[in-house]
Design a protein around this motif. Structure first.
Motif, short mmCIF file in Angstrom:
data_model
loop_
_atom_site.label_atom_id
_atom_site.label_comp_id
_atom_site.label_asym_id
_atom_site.label_seq_id
_atom_site.Cartn_x
_atom_site.Cartn_y
_atom_site.Cartn_z
N PRO A 143 -7.29 4.46 6.15
CA PRO A 143 -8.61 4.10 5.64
C PRO A 143 -8.61 4.20 4.11
O PRO A 143 -7.83 4.98 3.54
N ASP A 144 -9.50 3.42 3.47
CA ASP A 144 -9.53 3.41 2.01
C ASP A 144 -9.70 4.80 1.39
O ASP A 144 -9.08 5.12 0.39
N GLY A 185 -5.76 4.00 1.40
CA GLY A 185 -5.54 2.62 1.85
C GLY A 185 -4.13 2.41 2.40
O GLY A 185 -3.30 3.32 2.42
N ASP A 186 -3.85 1.19 2.87
CA ASP A 186 -2.55 0.87 3.48
C ASP A 186 -1.41 0.99 2.46
O ASP A 186 -1.62 0.74 1.27
#
Ligand code: IYR
Length: 331
Positions: A278-279, A283-284
């Motif tokens: 999740p941000d 994030g990714d």
């Protein structure tokens, strides 16, 4: 990546580098093989050498998979009929995993190991080899039970397979190294050539990082596992934020099995690995190299829980085709 690097990547041992370099210079029409004692369901140990076969296939080699039914029989794995039945299932799972049907020859050991010429060669190599030498070669393959006469015949036959299957390269886990060394010593006494060997590492036990991941003890990951089972198993894994964990209290060496699985199973089969976060947790992150992921785990940039979640979902994707094939066969 050049051909030699592709052939040898992730190998723990290359015997000898010069001999494998010569194969890398001209890999076309060269044959490489692994032998497997048939068992119904493939586990990650089988898939580690299968990954190497896929590398060799990509390098231009023809692949031979020996379904070592006679060897399984000699190692007490069941009646001959039971073993033959599981061998066919095993073949289907290897194909589903990604070995190319056109470049892979599957051979049953029993298709040539009962021939007169082979049997006489087995007897000749028996005459050449001391009992002690054969027993030592077999120590890591055989279970803990008392050695039987069959256990000393086994490695001699495995040595002869290299000649009878006419292969240029033998591949196996590190537990096969003593058999391959015996082959290097004894094949010349029968006027057969010595062939090089590649050995893949042994992955540590998932929950402790000690010893080896084994299908008979501890937690093993197989092609039968559902996505949920994989998640549960990987969540229970030993994963300190380092690739070089401290030894256990009793001094036993430990590895980080989560990183080992990324290195030897995930990165060889997927060009990029995406950790979904999740941000608010950063994030990714996308990795196209194992080293970057290992460094991020060590620096704290990547949390072990995120590494585990990602590992479970890539392992699921990896085994899904073989798992589906098994289900079809059983339906
Ligand atoms: N010893 C292997 C099985 C095996 C491998 C080869 I290479 C052979 O030529 C024969 C048998 C095992 O431990 O599974």
């Amino acid at each position: 990546m050049d051909t030699y690097d592709l052939i040898t990547r992730n190998a723990e041992e290359v015997v000898t580098e010069e001999e494998v370099e010569a194969l890398a210079d001209d890999p076309d029409e060269k044959r490489a093989y692994v032998g497997y004692e048939p068992s119904g369901v493939l586990h990650l140990g089988h898939l580690l050498t299968a990954n190497k076969l896929i590398d060799l296939q990509d390098a231009g080699f023809d692949i031979v998979v020996l379904l070592a039914d006679v060897h399984a029989y000699l190692n007490g794995k069941g009646t001959f009929e039971e073993i033959r039945e599981t061998a066919e299932q095993m073949r289907e799972q290897f194909l589903a995993y990604g070995l190319d049907e056109n470049q892979t020859e599957f051979v049953y050991g029993s298709s040539y190991q009962m021939d007169e010429e082979y049997v006489l060669d087995v007897h000749q190599i028996e005459l050449e080899t001391s009992l002690n030498r054969a027993q030592r070669a077999m120590a890591e393959i055989q279970g803990g039970e008392t050695a039987k006469v069959s256990h000393v015949v086994y490695p001699l036959m495995q040595a002869l397979d290299i000649e009878y299957l006419d292969v240029d390269l033998a591949v196996g886990g590190l537990d096969q190294r003593k058999v391959h060394m015996l082959a290097r010593e004894e094949l010349p006494s029968l006027d057969y050539d010595v062939r090089p060997a590649l050995h893949t590492p042994i992955i540590a036990d998932l929950t402790t990082g000690e010893g080896k991941m084994s299908s008979s003890e501890g937690v093993t990951i197989s092609m039968e596992d559902t996505a949920e089972e994989l998640e549960e198993k990987v969540n229970s894994a030993f994963c300190p934020p380092t690739r070089d964990p401290e030894p256990a209290e009793d001094g036993t060496e430990r590895e980080n099995p989560v990183l080992e699985l990324f290195q030897y199973h995930v990165f060889p089969r997927f060009a990029t690995v995406v950790v979904e976060r999740p941000d608010q947790y950063g994030g990714d992150i996308t990795y196209d190299d194992y080293e970057d992921l290992a460094e991020d785990l060590e620096s704290g940039e990547l949390h072990p829980a995120d590494a585990k979640g990602t590992l479970a979902s890539y392992l699921d994707e990896l085994i899904a085709p073989g798992r589906d094939r098994l289900e079809e066969l059983r339906a």
